[in-house]
Scaffold this active site. Sequence first.
Site, mmCIF file in Angstrom:
data_model
loop_
_atom_site.group_PDB
_atom_site.id
_atom_site.type_symbol
_atom_site.label_atom_id
_atom_site.label_comp_id
_atom_site.label_asym_id
_atom_site.label_seq_id
_atom_site.Cartn_x
_atom_site.Cartn_y
_atom_site.Cartn_z
ATOM 1 N N GLU A 524 0.808 -1.230 0.000
ATOM 2 C CA GLU A 524 0.000 0.000 0.000
ATOM 3 C C GLU A 524 0.839 1.277 0.000
ATOM 4 O O GLU A 524 0.624 2.196 0.792
ATOM 5 C CB GLU A 524 -0.992 -0.027 1.173
ATOM 6 C CG GLU A 524 -1.977 -1.182 1.053
ATOM 7 C CD GLU A 524 -2.901 -1.344 2.253
ATOM 8 O OE1 GLU A 524 -2.827 -0.512 3.186
ATOM 9 O OE2 GLU A 524 -3.694 -2.299 2.270
ATOM 10 N N GLU A 625 -6.445 -9.813 -3.123
ATOM 11 C CA GLU A 625 -7.226 -9.871 -1.879
ATOM 12 C C GLU A 625 -8.710 -9.708 -2.180
ATOM 13 O O GLU A 625 -9.425 -8.970 -1.492
ATOM 14 C CB GLU A 625 -6.767 -8.774 -0.904
ATOM 15 C CG GLU A 625 -5.293 -8.798 -0.575
ATOM 16 C CD GLU A 625 -4.879 -7.692 0.387
ATOM 17 O OE1 GLU A 625 -5.753 -7.119 1.074
ATOM 18 O OE2 GLU A 625 -3.667 -7.395 0.457
#
Length: 750
Positions: A524, A625
């Site tokens: 991220e 994910e």
Amino acid sequence: MEKNTKVKLASDAEDDKQHHTNKEQDSIILNPNFEDGLNNWNGRGCKAVLHESIDGGRIVPLSGHVFAAATERKASWNGIQQEISGRFQRKRVYEVTSVVRIFGNNVTSATVQATLWVLNANQREQYIAIANVQASNKDWVELKGKFLIHGSPSRVIVYLEGPPPGTDILVNTLDVKHARRNRPSPPPFYENPGFGINIVENSEVRDGETQPWFTLGNCKLSVGQGAPRTLPPMARETLGPHKPLGGSYILVTNRSQTWMGPAQMITDKIKLFLTYQISAWVKISVGASSGISPQNVNIALSVDNQWVNGGQVEVSVGETWHELGGSFRLEKQPQNVMVYVQGPAAGIDLMIAGLQIFPVDRRERIRCLKKQVDEVRKRDIILKFSGLDESCDLFPYIVKVKQTHNSFPVGTCINRTDIDNEDFVDFFTKNFNWAVFGNELKWYWTEAQRGQLNYQDADDMLDLCIGNNINVRGHCIFWEVESTVQPWVRQLNKTELMNAVQKRLTDILTRYKGKFKHYDVNNEMLHGSFYQDRLGKGVRALMFNIAHKLDPSALLFVNDYHVEDGDDTRSSPEKYSRLVLELEAQGAAIGGIGIQGHIDSPVGPIVCSALDNLSVLGHPIWFTELDVSSRNEFVRGEDLEVMLWEAFAHPAVEGIMLWGFWELSMSRENSNLVEGEGEVNEAGKRFLDVKQEWLSHAYGIINDESEFTFRGYLGTYAVEVCTPAGIVLKTFVVEKGESPLVLSIELSSL
């Protein structure tokens, strides 16, 4: 009205008695209402006391005659507790219900959380957050949540915690009972769904009138000319051929707040459970444009005064119109729904053209994708037979081909506690060929305290995967978001932090060299900058390069969220591409692009647009994910099916990882495919149906050239040939290739 009465027979009384006994046995908490004082209860790091009332009689029980209080609390984890060891059943879902409030220390509102403390057989402690509620000092509130214990721990304690030290937790009741499965909602019925029909009135302001648009705030609306006359690309992909737009746009001036802009009520036009796509052209302008940074423009909905994100785009001042795309779905009947456009700073004029909100026919999109999949994922296969008997002219050889395994990677997230449940393991190993660990490889898990390494959980999970021929992604080496960095790392100075980073890389990549096929190196990076802020811009590329040197066999990924849905300007496909190019310019050994895929109400063309933009980088793309969420299991299954087909149909996508599948083992509510006690729900059935569609089958006879041809997915096949002499069985594997695969099968020697 006549009151019905029933004569109670002796047998009825016995039934009532049995029902009451079963109800008592259903609870695993002793003395849940404190009717027997504090028996079976005690304080956790504090005192537990009993009250009939406090605060001069202003606080009394909501039910019963007494309530308990956890008092003299010195830490947030202090509270009231009860041990439930020996009274619960493993693999059974339980629901915790408690009525709570807070008192003292001038605290008016605080979070109260129900937590499970588990001591496993290996003496490892585990804490499971069950549920929390915002409690106040004015009213009693209900706390409710579920838990599931997969293994066979030696001790289990349920307790309440959370408020700051010095604040009492008041408990009127706390009970734990078996949570029986609710009957799933039926599939939604869409009467006259109006697919593709815009529900926004006067979206093109053709006649120079702005009605029924109105302003939020004291800004002004007018009509301008010169907007694009074609639909934005993502809407065009969904709607197909469309008449030209009129070229008019809404001009918003005199904006003194970011939220000011045009709005319209659409309450009566929204249909529950339909997925709506949002599309518009937007532009901004300002008198003196020098020094104006790019601005966010957001199309939003106010649903009973709650903000719903309909899509965002970052816009620079200039002559360029920008496409804004997004989607939404409502699952509860609202009283009021308003669409509005907002975002740029005060003083910046806003222009909106051709705003469209329309329900999407996702089944039609999937039908088109299936045709595309045939080109992208299949290969021509020629089975060339020899040794055929001359009697084959009279008795044709019948060929039955059945694919037993598709080699396209479809994986899932797992957690250490999950694998103590043999039912979980059975579903996992039968339906997935890749895995990723939810937390157990993250730095805050493997080294929560400096120098105290814990790789046992990851080792256990890796052993299970390797033993079942399941490949594993390594998630993640670092996490750039500061809130996820453990406290001891945050306290290091620059030199100490650099040493710790290098040690972390060495520890994990030498220990597991060759065992993890992928690594998310620094998770991220579009949403955090902890390491970059402290160690300089070059540290990100350095992480990739050290990792590559320590384990050259692993593909190294970037990984981020909200890339594919238009919901977050920080992680647009354009910014993600820019990040990859910047890292590669610094020499980073990037091997893949991870799109997390935590998505709501997915719309195919929006997802596909992001994939197209990222595919030009030339790296394999993985959904790393993926999860979807809907309280209706049928809608949840459709959401998942949309994402599976979009990924499978795109040539740049090389794998899909779900972020879990088992109830209470996932980070999002209403996203599971399997219920906690092992029942496959409607969403899970849809997932399994799609997996079955990704298996090829063929049936026919050997032709005059002694061949049998078909087109099939990559993977493992079994072929059965019925000959005059009997049945011949053979297996073969189809791998990726441009030309037809020719396989020779000798029948005479078999």
